[in-house]
Design an enzyme around this catalytic site. Structure first.
Site, PDB file in Angstrom:
ATOM      1  N   GLU A 145      52.011  64.677  62.726  1.00 24.68           N
ATOM      2  CA  GLU A 145      52.188  63.255  63.072  1.00 24.68           C
ATOM      3  C   GLU A 145      50.832  62.561  63.218  1.00 24.68           C
ATOM      4  O   GLU A 145      49.907  63.081  63.867  1.00 24.68           O
ATOM      5  CB  GLU A 145      52.960  63.129  64.398  1.00 24.68           C
ATOM      6  CG  GLU A 145      53.095  61.671  64.846  1.00 24.68           C
ATOM      7  CD  GLU A 145      54.052  61.456  66.012  1.00 24.68           C
ATOM      8  OE1 GLU A 145      54.665  62.420  66.491  1.00 24.68           O
ATOM      9  OE2 GLU A 145      54.188  60.277  66.434  1.00 24.68           O
ATOM     10  N   GLU A 181      55.919  70.525  70.680  1.00 26.39           N
ATOM     11  CA  GLU A 181      54.614  69.925  70.385  1.00 26.39           C
ATOM     12  C   GLU A 181      53.469  70.834  70.807  1.00 26.39           C
ATOM     13  O   GLU A 181      53.538  71.508  71.832  1.00 26.39           O
ATOM     14  CB  GLU A 181      54.493  68.584  71.128  1.00 26.39           C
ATOM     15  CG  GLU A 181      55.497  67.553  70.675  1.00 26.39           C
ATOM     16  CD  GLU A 181      55.301  66.200  71.361  1.00 26.39           C
ATOM     17  OE1 GLU A 181      54.305  66.018  72.086  1.00 26.39           O
ATOM     18  OE2 GLU A 181      56.173  65.327  71.154  1.00 26.39           O
TER      19      GLU A 181
HETATM   20  O1  KIV Z   1      60.932  62.662  69.134  1.00 24.27           O
HETATM   21  C1  KIV Z   1      60.782  62.290  67.976  1.00 24.27           C
HETATM   22  O2  KIV Z   1      61.470  61.403  67.493  1.00 24.27           O
HETATM   23  C2  KIV Z   1      59.729  62.907  67.185  1.00 24.27           C
HETATM   24  C3  KIV Z   1      59.214  62.093  66.051  1.00 24.27           C
HETATM   25  C4  KIV Z   1      57.743  62.144  65.985  1.00 24.27           C
HETATM   26  C5  KIV Z   1      59.826  62.478  64.765  1.00 24.27           C
HETATM   27  O3  KIV Z   1      59.312  63.992  67.457  1.00 24.27           O
END
Ligand code: KIV
Length: 281
Positions: A184, A117
């Protein structure tokens, strides 16, 4: 037999306008059924913190937990492109940590790429992992691991300024060497700009139509009960099925209807009498 997709297949799907479909999976049974159904990719997401362990968010999830689940999913779905999600704490402390943990995912769980992320602020980490010969999927917009910094699980890019930040993040991820990016929780207008601005596949969750969609398996199954984000569509009511099955099982055992004749083993011929004689003594 299904052939596992490569990054080049995923790139060419984008170029041909074919949408990739994927879900999260955390266990053997789900992953096996997902591969059988023809899912393009599977993600062992840090969402397992909520879906499997009952944590309030993703922060407590560890690298070891992600590896255990990824190993099971890989065994169940050997022919599906597998994404290992780098949990909180596995890459934030620096390049060395990040590379070591990405390598663990590859060596111990046999993933095909790792996902992490953040945009501009993690570009150097994406660069280092990619330089190590591994594939990285970026994740921008609503990034749950930084939900406290974002002020909660809130949609991002809803103002022109916010949108610019998400778009810049996606560009930074691409320029750092990511082969694809997950967006997202942003309005579809923002996702459309990202799709135009960068040539790699752009996947979405709560981000409108793009090169493909991911959903959390327990959400689409209608299994997860704690909360349902706006962008989730429930395709079934598996929780309802669980309730029915558990209630019937309890009822049948209590009234002696289970196990029935078809669920028991019979003794070999003539042995029942011998047993009775011996134990009558
Ligand atoms: O951890 C997860 O499930 C994700 C979702 C946003 C797809 O990263």
């Amino acid at each position: 037999m299904k052939r596992k997709l490569t990054r080049f297949d995923l790139q060419s799907m984008k170029e041909k306008g074919e949408r990739a479909v994927w879900i999260t999976a955390y266990d053997y049974v789900t992953a096996q059924l997902a591969e059988e159904a023809g899912m393009d990719m599977l993600l062992v997401g840090d969402s397992l913190g909520m879906a499997v362990y009952g944590y309030p968010g993703t922060i407590p999830v560890t690298m070891d937990q992600c590896i255990y689940h990824a190993e099971a999913v890989r065994r169940a779905a050997p022919n599906t492109f597998l994404i290992g999600d780098m949990p909180f704490g596995s890459y934030q402390a620096g390049i060395e940590d990040a590379c070591r943990n990405a390598i663990r995912f590859y060596k111990e769980a046999g993933v095909d790429c790792v996902k992490l992320e953040g945009g501009t602020r993690v570009a150097h980490i994406i660069r280092a992992i990619s330089d190590g010969g591994m594939l990285v999927m970026g994740h921008v917009g609503l990034t749950p691991q930084s939900s406290s910094a974002l002020g909660g699980f809130r949609a991002q890019g809803r103002t022109a300024e916010g949108a610019r930040a998400v778009i810049e993040d996606a560009k930074a991820v691409y320029e750092a060497g990511a082969f694809s990016v997950l967006v997202e929780g942003v309005p579809p207008e923002v996702t459309r700009v990202i799709c135009r601005e960068i040539p790699i596949p752009v996947y979405g969750i709560g981000a409108g139509d793009c090169d493909g969609q991911v959903m959390i398996c327990v959400d689409i199954l209608g299994l997860f009960q704690a909360f349902t984000p706006k962008f989730v569509k429930r395709y079934g009511n598996v929780a309802g099925e669980y309730r029915k099955v558990f209630a019937s099982y309890i009822d049948e055992v209590r009234k002696g209807a289970f196990p029935g004749e078809e669920h028991i083993y019979r003794m070999a011929e003539g042995e029942t009498e011998k047993l009775a004689a011996e134990w009558k003594k």
